[in-house]
Design an enzyme around this catalytic site. Structure first.
Site, PDB file in Angstrom:
ATOM      1  N   LYS A  78     -10.114  31.748  -0.374  1.00 40.04           N
ATOM      2  CA  LYS A  78     -11.099  32.543  -1.105  1.00 40.04           C
ATOM      3  C   LYS A  78     -11.996  33.300  -0.136  1.00 40.04           C
ATOM      4  O   LYS A  78     -12.403  32.776   0.896  1.00 40.04           O
ATOM      5  CB  LYS A  78     -11.930  31.619  -2.002  1.00 40.04           C
ATOM      6  N   SER A 153     -15.039  31.754 -10.573  1.00 38.26           N
ATOM      7  CA  SER A 153     -14.990  32.895  -9.679  1.00 38.26           C
ATOM      8  C   SER A 153     -13.806  32.891  -8.726  1.00 38.26           C
ATOM      9  O   SER A 153     -13.544  33.880  -8.038  1.00 38.26           O
ATOM     10  CB  SER A 153     -16.280  32.957  -8.863  1.00 38.26           C
ATOM     11  N   SER A 177     -15.777  26.829 -10.863  1.00 35.78           N
ATOM     12  CA  SER A 177     -15.040  27.988 -10.361  1.00 35.78           C
ATOM     13  C   SER A 177     -13.710  27.681  -9.705  1.00 35.78           C
ATOM     14  O   SER A 177     -12.989  28.602  -9.330  1.00 35.78           O
ATOM     15  CB  SER A 177     -15.913  28.778  -9.378  1.00 35.78           C
TER      16      SER A 177
END
Length: 487
Positions: A78, A153, A177
């Site tokens: 990420k 996210s 997330s």
């Protein structure tokens, strides 16, 4: 035989160890898959495909290293985790050209274990969102239905795993997330106990809430990644020095769920839960009973306050953490400033998106003089009550189960004009972050209305990831794994 990209991390690692697959072949399979799917999925930001191939060739030339459990395995990370020499933008214009000179601790541990970093994954800006529509650079699509969101996210991480672009991805979980996008994309998503994995090199959103965790295609894959990234790190003062359990051994500790007590909280099965999610999760619990588990009715009464508490705490911490991005030392610097105050204001106004600005302003408000006691202090007090609810519940059960999300993945744009509704959809995941406990989202079926994956959330006691993984592993063997999405 399955395509290489469609294998699990565990299968790929075994093939690499046996010499039936080379590191270059594993990396090339994922690169080919990226080239085939990325124009539709948009899961990735910075890629390093050529560098990854060069690393794989060097590894093959040196020979397999049994001391490295992820030797030759391609993974993604990420874009909120620092990667040396690779842009780390947090999905924001304000960090568009930022290239760190160091790796996050979790990234370093992946590399030390032999993993090959293929790319950085797209995300909601500064991890503030639930759909990966709030990135400054692109909107990520769910590989199971390109008209739908992948969750957020960490939506880019979940989409990259579901699409077969990599064998695992690191995400971050501040209020769900990792678990929610894993649920939306048919992946396994694990949020470890707060302090189990070092946050060094993670660009902070909510410092008391953030935790790094893997998104994978199987429970065993998640155990393998967690075994690599977990452990003490003196550079993170919140990182626990508690010994790390043998997660792989835990997977073999159960052949069924006999004697296991599963807590079923009444608050997780009420109003707002869609019929298709309810049906899939109840069917999974029925299978758990068939495997010998006992279902125990429990209550988490203060979970009804979790949304309010979470957004007060998270926004307050975001306001403080994001104050460092002012256009002076790094990041976006406005060209339209005649004074230092104007530089601060314009750089932040131009660099931050609407959602981030909204949360910063709300966080600044709740921390301001005259409102701190009314909001932040009260939220901190109720947060303690939420943890006490879990502690009391775990006196009656070994794990807690409920839906990872009240709904399946929605269509792009369906929530864009209603941020409050999107906030409310975090209801089943945020309590765990407030309590600092571990949780795992396990794919348990497909919704009859949407045709989209559904995840069951399994919650555990602090630092008891071993039990979560062993329970999830037994359930996964009964229910079956979700395959790679065909795009």
């Amino acid at each position: 035989m399955a395509q290489i990209y469609a294998q699990t991390l565990t299968e790929t690692a075994a093939a690499l160890a046996q010499g039936t697959l080379t590191a270059e072949e594993a990396v090339r399979a994922c690169i080919d898959r990226i080239e085939a799917t990325e124009p539709a999925v948009h899961a990735l930001l910075a890629t390093r495909c050529e560098e990854a191939l060069a690393e794989a060739r060097a590894m093959d030339a040196a020979g397999y290293d049994p001391a490295k459990p992820l030797w030759g395995v391609p993974v993604t990370v990420k874009d909120v985790l620092s990667t040396s020499g690779v842009a780390t933008t947090c999905g924001s214009r304000i960090l568009e050209n930022y290239v760190p000179f160091f790796d996050a601790a979790a990234v370093s541990r992946l590399k030390d274990a032999g993993a090959v970093i293929l790319a950085k994954t797209n995300m909601d800006e500064f991890a503030m969102g639930s759909s990966t529509e709030k990135s400054a650079f692109k909107t990520t699509h769910n590989p199971w239905d390109l008209q739908r969101v992948p969750g957020g996210s960490s939506g880019g991480s979940a989409a990259s795993v579901a699409a077969g672009q990599c064998f695992a991805s690191l995400g971050t979980d501040t209020g769900g997330s990792v678990r929610q996008p894993a649920s939306f994309c048919g992946c396994v998503g694990l949020k470890p106990t707060y302090g189990r994995v070092s946050r060094y090199g993670l660009v902070a959103y909510g410092s008391s809430l953030d935790q790094i965790g893997p998104v994978t295609r199987s429970v065993e894959d998640a155990a393998r990644v967690l075994a690599v990234i977990a452990g003490h790190d003196a550079r993170d003062t919140t990182c626990s020095d508690r010994p790390v359990d043998d997660y792989l051994a835990a997977l073999g500790s159960r052949s069924d769920l006999a004697g296991l007590r599963i807590g079923v909280p009444a608050e997780y099965w009420g109003e707002g839960l869609s019929g298709e999610v309810d049906s899939c999760c109840r069917e999974a619990l029925k299978k758990a009973e068939e495997l010998g588990a006992t279902l125990v009715d429990i209550s988490l009464p203060n979970s009804r306050h979790a949304i309010a508490v979470y957004y007060i705490v998270a926004m307050a911490e975001a306001s403080s953490n994001l104050a460092r991005f002012d256009g002076v030392r790094f990041g976006h610097r406005s060209d339209n400033a005649a004074s230092l105050p104007e530089l601060y204001i314009n750089s932040r106004s131009e660099g931050f998106g609407d959602e981030v600005q909204r949360r910063i302003m709300l966080g600044t408000y709740v921390l301001s003089s005259g409102y701190y006691d009314a909001y932040y202090r009260k939220a901190a007090q109720v947060r303690r009550l939420i943890l006490q609810d879990f502690e009391k519940a775990f006196e009656q059960c070994d794990v807690i189960c409920g839906p990872a999300s009240p709904v399946t993945a929605w269509k792009h744009g369906a929530m864009s004009g209603d941020p409050l509704t999107m906030y409310l959809l975090d209801i089943f995941t945020i309590s765990l972050n407030l309590a600092g406990l571990p949780g795992l989202s396990l794919p348990v079926g497909t919704g009859t209305e949407s045709g989209m994956p559904v995840g069951l959330q399994i919650l555990g006691k602090a630092f008891d990831e071993a039990t979560l993984l062993s329970v999830a592993h037994v359930l996964e063997q009964r229910i079956g794994r979700t395959p790679v999405a065909q795009i």
